[in-house]
Motif scaffolding. Structure first.
Motif, mmCIF file in Angstrom:
data_model
loop_
_atom_site.group_PDB
_atom_site.id
_atom_site.type_symbol
_atom_site.label_atom_id
_atom_site.label_comp_id
_atom_site.label_asym_id
_atom_site.label_seq_id
_atom_site.Cartn_x
_atom_site.Cartn_y
_atom_site.Cartn_z
ATOM 1 N N THR A 43 -27.612 11.909 51.216
ATOM 2 C CA THR A 43 -28.110 12.000 49.835
ATOM 3 C C THR A 43 -28.475 10.644 49.242
ATOM 4 O OG1 THR A 43 -25.887 11.880 48.866
ATOM 5 C CG2 THR A 43 -26.746 14.078 49.400
ATOM 6 N N ASP A 44 -28.125 9.564 49.951
ATOM 7 C CA ASP A 44 -28.408 8.214 49.446
ATOM 8 C C ASP A 44 -28.829 7.308 50.603
ATOM 9 O OD1 ASP A 44 -28.611 6.105 47.632
ATOM 10 O OD2 ASP A 44 -26.476 5.607 47.757
ATOM 11 N N ASP B 56 -30.308 21.179 42.810
ATOM 12 C CA ASP B 56 -30.578 19.848 42.287
ATOM 13 C C ASP B 56 -29.738 18.804 43.045
ATOM 14 O OD1 ASP B 56 -31.246 17.676 40.738
ATOM 15 O OD2 ASP B 56 -30.208 18.376 38.940
ATOM 16 N N THR C 80 -28.487 16.065 42.000
ATOM 17 C CA THR C 80 -27.339 15.625 41.201
ATOM 18 C C THR C 80 -26.143 16.552 41.412
ATOM 19 O OG1 THR C 80 -28.852 14.748 39.535
ATOM 20 C CG2 THR C 80 -26.564 15.065 38.861
ATOM 21 N N VAL C 81 -26.375 17.837 41.462
ATOM 22 C CA VAL C 81 -25.304 18.813 41.691
ATOM 23 C C VAL C 81 -24.700 18.599 43.075
ATOM 24 C CG1 VAL C 81 -24.793 21.284 41.955
ATOM 25 C CG2 VAL C 81 -26.306 20.506 40.119
ATOM 26 N N LYS D 144 -24.643 15.742 44.789
ATOM 27 C CA LYS D 144 -23.865 14.493 44.763
ATOM 28 C C LYS D 144 -22.526 14.695 44.061
ATOM 29 C CE LYS D 144 -27.635 11.190 45.159
ATOM 30 N NZ LYS D 144 -28.283 10.005 44.609
ATOM 31 N N ILE D 145 -22.513 15.432 42.974
ATOM 32 C CA ILE D 145 -21.258 15.717 42.270
ATOM 33 C C ILE D 145 -20.331 16.541 43.164
ATOM 34 C CG2 ILE D 145 -20.234 16.994 40.329
ATOM 35 C CD1 ILE D 145 -22.713 16.094 38.669
#
Length: 157
Positions: free
Chosen positions: A49-50, A2, A4-5, A7-8
């Motif tokens: 990622t962004d 994922d 989100t994972v 990015k974290i």
């Protein structure tokens, strides 16, 4: 995996890098180039990622570091170290323009308040390891930067 994972995980790598950098700079008064290189590559991962915000990250890379480079050249290295310049460039690539400007401001504020107190209490000389203070500013900016910037922009309205 994922996004989100991912990015974290990237944020955790950045935080761990800042902790390592801070401890080493606190003891040696030198920021290891390898940690700045690591932060640079973490910034590249952040861009991947962004990507829609790539302009902010590239602007962040140059904004504070060019100012510090100018200070370095004018003072012949007596006012700022090369490691601090590279740290702000690499961190700007990770944080983006607004957050790196905030991080620099906060780091300088922390240093100007805490360092004189430390000097007085420890009866130490005036040598300043700026990396830990800049790192603290970066952490505040990472977690609360958007809120602080938003609050500041609406102060006058």
């Amino acid at each position: 995996m994922d996004l989100t994972v991912i990015k974290i995980s990237i944020n955790i790598l950045f935080i761990l890098s800042l902790i390592m950098l801070s401890v080493i700079d606190w003891i040696t008064y030198e920021i290891p180039p390898k940690i700045n290189i690591l932060i640079f590559f973490i910034g590249i991962l952040k861009i991947i990622t962004d990507f829609p915000n790539v302009k902010s990250y590239v602007s962040g890379f140059f904004s504070i570091s060019l100012l510090l480079m100018l200070i370095y050249l004018i003072t012949k290295g007596r006012a700022i170290g090369g490691g601090d310049i590279k740290l702000m460039a690499a961190s700007g690539l990770f944080l983006g323009f607004g957050k790196v400007v905030l991080a620099f401001f906060l780091g300088c504020l922390f240093a100007s308040v805490i360092h004189p107190i430390r000097m007085k209490l420890n009866k130490s000389d005036n040598i300043l390891a700026l990396g830990p203070y800049l790192s603290a500013g970066m952490l505040v900016s990472l977690f609360f930067g958007n809120d602080i910037i938003e609050w500041y922009l609406h102060l006058g309205s």
